[in-house]
Scaffold this motif. Structure first.
Motif, PDB file in Angstrom:
ATOM      1  N   LEU A  98      10.121 -33.759  -2.101  1.00 62.23           N
ATOM      2  CA  LEU A  98      11.235 -33.801  -3.058  1.00 62.23           C
ATOM      3  C   LEU A  98      11.936 -32.448  -3.163  1.00 62.23           C
ATOM      4  CD1 LEU A  98       9.691 -36.019  -5.866  1.00 62.23           C
ATOM      5  CD2 LEU A  98      11.564 -36.624  -4.318  1.00 62.23           C
ATOM      6  N   MET A  99      11.187 -31.365  -3.091  1.00 62.20           N
ATOM      7  CA  MET A  99      11.807 -30.038  -3.162  1.00 62.20           C
ATOM      8  C   MET A  99      12.606 -29.745  -1.894  1.00 62.20           C
ATOM      9  SD  MET A  99      11.254 -28.969  -6.167  1.00 62.20           S
ATOM     10  CE  MET A  99      11.560 -30.698  -6.549  1.00 62.20           C
ATOM     11  N   ALA A 100      12.108 -30.173  -0.746  1.00 60.48           N
ATOM     12  CA  ALA A 100      12.878 -30.018   0.498  1.00 60.48           C
ATOM     13  C   ALA A 100      14.144 -30.874   0.434  1.00 60.48           C
ATOM     14  CB  ALA A 100      12.021 -30.399   1.697  1.00 60.48           C
ATOM     15  N   ALA A 101      14.017 -32.092  -0.104  1.00 68.71           N
ATOM     16  CA  ALA A 101      15.190 -32.964  -0.247  1.00 68.71           C
ATOM     17  C   ALA A 101      16.205 -32.359  -1.215  1.00 68.71           C
ATOM     18  CB  ALA A 101      14.758 -34.350  -0.721  1.00 68.71           C
ATOM     19  N   SER A 102      15.723 -31.757  -2.290  1.00 71.19           N
ATOM     20  CA  SER A 102      16.612 -31.098  -3.247  1.00 71.19           C
ATOM     21  C   SER A 102      17.386 -29.977  -2.570  1.00 71.19           C
ATOM     22  CB  SER A 102      15.803 -30.545  -4.419  1.00 71.19           C
ATOM     23  OG  SER A 102      16.615 -29.777  -5.272  1.00 71.19           O
ATOM     24  N   ALA A 103      16.698 -29.170  -1.764  1.00 72.09           N
ATOM     25  CA  ALA A 103      17.361 -28.077  -1.049  1.00 72.09           C
ATOM     26  C   ALA A 103      18.384 -28.628  -0.061  1.00 72.09           C
ATOM     27  CB  ALA A 103      16.327 -27.212  -0.329  1.00 72.09           C
ATOM     28  N   PHE A 104      18.007 -29.675   0.654  1.00 72.22           N
ATOM     29  CA  PHE A 104      18.927 -30.261   1.633  1.00 72.22           C
ATOM     30  C   PHE A 104      20.171 -30.817   0.952  1.00 72.22           C
ATOM     31  CE2 PHE A 104      20.591 -33.822   4.081  1.00 72.22           C
ATOM     32  CZ  PHE A 104      20.908 -33.172   5.262  1.00 72.22           C
ATOM     33  N   LEU A 105      19.985 -31.542  -0.147  1.00 75.43           N
ATOM     34  CA  LEU A 105      21.133 -32.115  -0.853  1.00 75.43           C
ATOM     35  C   LEU A 105      22.047 -31.030  -1.421  1.00 75.43           C
ATOM     36  CD1 LEU A 105      19.435 -35.154  -2.608  1.00 75.43           C
ATOM     37  CD2 LEU A 105      21.108 -35.204  -0.752  1.00 75.43           C
ATOM     38  N   ALA A 106      21.459 -29.952  -1.934  1.00 76.39           N
ATOM     39  CA  ALA A 106      22.276 -28.855  -2.456  1.00 76.39           C
ATOM     40  C   ALA A 106      23.076 -28.204  -1.324  1.00 76.39           C
ATOM     41  CB  ALA A 106      21.396 -27.821  -3.152  1.00 76.39           C
ATOM     42  N   LEU A 107      22.442 -28.026  -0.168  1.00 76.53           N
ATOM     43  CA  LEU A 107      23.156 -27.475   0.984  1.00 76.53           C
ATOM     44  C   LEU A 107      24.253 -28.430   1.452  1.00 76.53           C
ATOM     45  CD1 LEU A 107      20.175 -25.961   2.990  1.00 76.53           C
ATOM     46  CD2 LEU A 107      22.069 -24.693   1.953  1.00 76.53           C
ATOM     47  N   ALA A 108      23.950 -29.714   1.467  1.00 75.97           N
ATOM     48  CA  ALA A 108      24.936 -30.710   1.898  1.00 75.97           C
ATOM     49  C   ALA A 108      26.134 -30.742   0.949  1.00 75.97           C
ATOM     50  CB  ALA A 108      24.289 -32.085   1.992  1.00 75.97           C
ATOM     51  N   MET A 109      25.876 -30.647  -0.353  1.00 76.48           N
ATOM     52  CA  MET A 109      26.974 -30.647  -1.324  1.00 76.48           C
ATOM     53  C   MET A 109      27.851 -29.400  -1.189  1.00 76.48           C
ATOM     54  SD  MET A 109      25.520 -32.468  -4.779  1.00 76.48           S
ATOM     55  CE  MET A 109      24.148 -31.406  -5.063  1.00 76.48           C
ATOM     56  N   ASP A 110      27.258 -28.301  -0.712  1.00 84.51           N
ATOM     57  CA  ASP A 110      28.029 -27.076  -0.466  1.00 84.51           C
ATOM     58  C   ASP A 110      28.667 -27.064   0.913  1.00 84.51           C
ATOM     59  OD1 ASP A 110      27.538 -25.969  -2.909  1.00 84.51           O
ATOM     60  OD2 ASP A 110      26.017 -24.547  -2.221  1.00 84.51           O
ATOM     61  N   LEU A 147      19.439 -23.928  -4.904  1.00 84.65           N
ATOM     62  CA  LEU A 147      19.140 -25.099  -4.074  1.00 84.65           C
ATOM     63  C   LEU A 147      18.271 -26.107  -4.818  1.00 84.65           C
ATOM     64  CD1 LEU A 147      18.604 -23.552  -0.536  1.00 84.65           C
ATOM     65  CD2 LEU A 147      20.688 -24.410  -1.593  1.00 84.65           C
ATOM     66  N   TYR A 148      17.775 -25.725  -5.978  1.00 83.13           N
ATOM     67  CA  TYR A 148      17.047 -26.664  -6.836  1.00 83.13           C
ATOM     68  C   TYR A 148      17.985 -27.412  -7.783  1.00 83.13           C
ATOM     69  CZ  TYR A 148      12.595 -24.664  -5.413  1.00 83.13           C
ATOM     70  OH  TYR A 148      11.505 -24.256  -4.694  1.00 83.13           O
ATOM     71  N   LEU A 149      19.260 -27.051  -7.775  1.00 85.03           N
ATOM     72  CA  LEU A 149      20.208 -27.677  -8.694  1.00 85.03           C
ATOM     73  C   LEU A 149      21.177 -28.552  -7.929  1.00 85.03           C
ATOM     74  CD1 LEU A 149      20.967 -24.535 -10.839  1.00 85.03           C
ATOM     75  CD2 LEU A 149      19.414 -26.401 -11.392  1.00 85.03           C
ATOM     76  N   PRO A 150      21.574 -29.642  -8.457  1.00 83.96           N
ATOM     77  CA  PRO A 150      21.194 -30.288  -9.701  1.00 83.96           C
ATOM     78  C   PRO A 150      19.978 -31.215  -9.538  1.00 83.96           C
ATOM     79  CG  PRO A 150      23.001 -31.516  -8.758  1.00 83.96           C
ATOM     80  CD  PRO A 150      22.701 -30.355  -7.818  1.00 83.96           C
ATOM     81  N   VAL A 151      19.632 -31.557  -8.309  1.00 80.25           N
ATOM     82  CA  VAL A 151      18.613 -32.582  -8.064  1.00 80.25           C
ATOM     83  C   VAL A 151      17.227 -32.136  -8.525  1.00 80.25           C
ATOM     84  CG1 VAL A 151      17.498 -33.971  -6.271  1.00 80.25           C
ATOM     85  CG2 VAL A 151      19.941 -33.517  -6.145  1.00 80.25           C
ATOM     86  N   GLY A 152      16.841 -30.915  -8.205  1.00 78.59           N
ATOM     87  CA  GLY A 152      15.506 -30.431  -8.551  1.00 78.59           C
ATOM     88  C   GLY A 152      15.256 -30.429 -10.046  1.00 78.59           C
ATOM     89  N   LEU A 153      16.272 -30.103 -10.811  1.00 79.14           N
ATOM     90  CA  LEU A 153      16.148 -30.098 -12.267  1.00 79.14           C
ATOM     91  C   LEU A 153      15.850 -31.501 -12.797  1.00 79.14           C
ATOM     92  CD1 LEU A 153      16.350 -28.323 -14.789  1.00 79.14           C
ATOM     93  CD2 LEU A 153      18.775 -28.861 -14.861  1.00 79.14           C
ATOM     94  N   LEU A 154      16.540 -32.485 -12.268  1.00 76.75           N
ATOM     95  CA  LEU A 154      16.291 -33.872 -12.668  1.00 76.75           C
ATOM     96  C   LEU A 154      14.901 -34.330 -12.229  1.00 76.75           C
ATOM     97  CD1 LEU A 154      19.762 -35.402 -11.770  1.00 76.75           C
ATOM     98  CD2 LEU A 154      18.904 -34.782 -14.041  1.00 76.75           C
ATOM     99  N   LEU A 155      14.489 -33.902 -11.031  1.00 72.60           N
ATOM    100  CA  LEU A 155      13.178 -34.296 -10.522  1.00 72.60           C
ATOM    101  C   LEU A 155      12.042 -33.699 -11.346  1.00 72.60           C
ATOM    102  CD1 LEU A 155      13.825 -33.960  -6.687  1.00 72.60           C
ATOM    103  CD2 LEU A 155      13.502 -36.079  -7.982  1.00 72.60           C
ATOM    104  N   VAL A 156      12.167 -32.441 -11.736  1.00 65.21           N
ATOM    105  CA  VAL A 156      11.101 -31.833 -12.540  1.00 65.21           C
ATOM    106  C   VAL A 156      11.059 -32.465 -13.930  1.00 65.21           C
ATOM    107  CG1 VAL A 156      12.310 -29.815 -13.514  1.00 65.21           C
ATOM    108  CG2 VAL A 156       9.892 -29.669 -12.995  1.00 65.21           C
ATOM    109  N   ALA A 157      12.192 -32.841 -14.469  1.00 63.48           N
ATOM    110  CA  ALA A 157      12.204 -33.522 -15.768  1.00 63.48           C
ATOM    111  C   ALA A 157      11.541 -34.890 -15.665  1.00 63.48           C
ATOM    112  CB  ALA A 157      13.635 -33.659 -16.285  1.00 63.48           C
TER     113      ALA A 157
END
Length: 174
Positions: free
Chosen positions: A33-45, A149-159
Motif C-alpha cells: 500500500l505504501m508503494a502504491a501510495s508513492a506510485f499514485l502520487a508520482l502519477a498524479m504529478d 508521496l504519502y499524500l493524499p492516498v497514504g493519509l487515507l490508508l493510515v486512517a
C-alpha cells in the motif's frame, strides 16, 4: 473476554502481539500500500515514468514492510486498555511515524551508498562525519521531497488501517 472467578468477572486485556497473519501479512500488505501510495502520487504529478521508479517504490515498500511489525505491537501495548478513540490515535500516530521514520532511514542508507564512493575509508573520524552528515542531509531531503508521496492516498490508508486496528482489539475493563 471475561473469566468467571468466585462470582466476579475478570477481563483479560488484548494481547500485545496480534495474530501472525495480521503481523506478517499486514506488513506485506502495508508495504504494498505504501508503494502504491508513492506510485499514485508520482502519477498524479506526471512523474510516474521516472527512471528511478523501481528504486523509489522498493524503498517505500520496504519502509512499510519493516514499520508495520514494529509499530503495531507498540501501539497495542500502549493502547490496549484504552477507548477506541485512543486506540485509533495511538495506531495512527505510531504507524504513521514508524512508516515515515523507516522509509527515511532506508532512503538515507540508499543515499549514503551512492555517496560512499567519495567518502574516506570506513571507521575513520572523517568517515564518521561524512556518514552522519550525509545521512542527516538525506533524511532532510526525504522529509522535504519524499513525504509528499504519502499524500493524499497514504493519509487515507493510515486512517483506515488505524480505524480497523482500533476496532479489532476487544474492549477490556481497567
Amino acid at each position: 473476554m471475561g473469566l468467571a472467578t468466585s462470582g466476579a468477572v475478570v477481563f483479560k486485556p488484548a494481547p500485545v502481539f496480534p495474530a501472525l497473519r495480521v503481523l506478517f501479512g499486514g506488513a506485506f500488505g502495508w508495504g504494498l500500500l505504501m508503494a502504491a501510495s508513492a506510485f499514485l502520487a508520482l502519477a498524479m504529478d506526471g512523474r510516474a515514468q521516472n527512471f528511478h521508479l523501481d528504486r523509489i517504490l522498493a524503498i517505500y515498500f520496504a519502509g512499510g514492510l519493516f514499520a508495520w511489525p514494529l509499530a503495531l505491537p507498540l501501539a497495542r501495548l500502549l493502547t490496549r486498555r484504552k477507548t477506541v478513540e485512543t486506540r485509533f490515535a495511538g495506531h495512527f500516530a505510531l504507524i504513521s511515524l514508524g512508516t515515515i521514520a523507516l522509509t527515511a532511514f532506508l532512503f538515507a542508507m540508499d543515499y549514503r551508498l551512492f555517496y560512499a564512493q567519495w567518502h574516506q575509508p570506513a571507521g575513520t573520524r572523517i568517515w564518521v562525519y561524512q556518514f552522519i552528515f550525509t545521512s542527516a542531509g538525506a533524511v532532510y531531503q526525504f522529509l522535504v521531497m519524499g513525504l509528499r508521496l504519502y499524500l493524499p492516498v497514504g493519509l487515507l490508508l493510515v486512517a483506515a488501517a488505524s480505524l480497523w486496528l482500533a476496532r479489532s482489539i476487544p474492549p477490556s475493563m481497567r
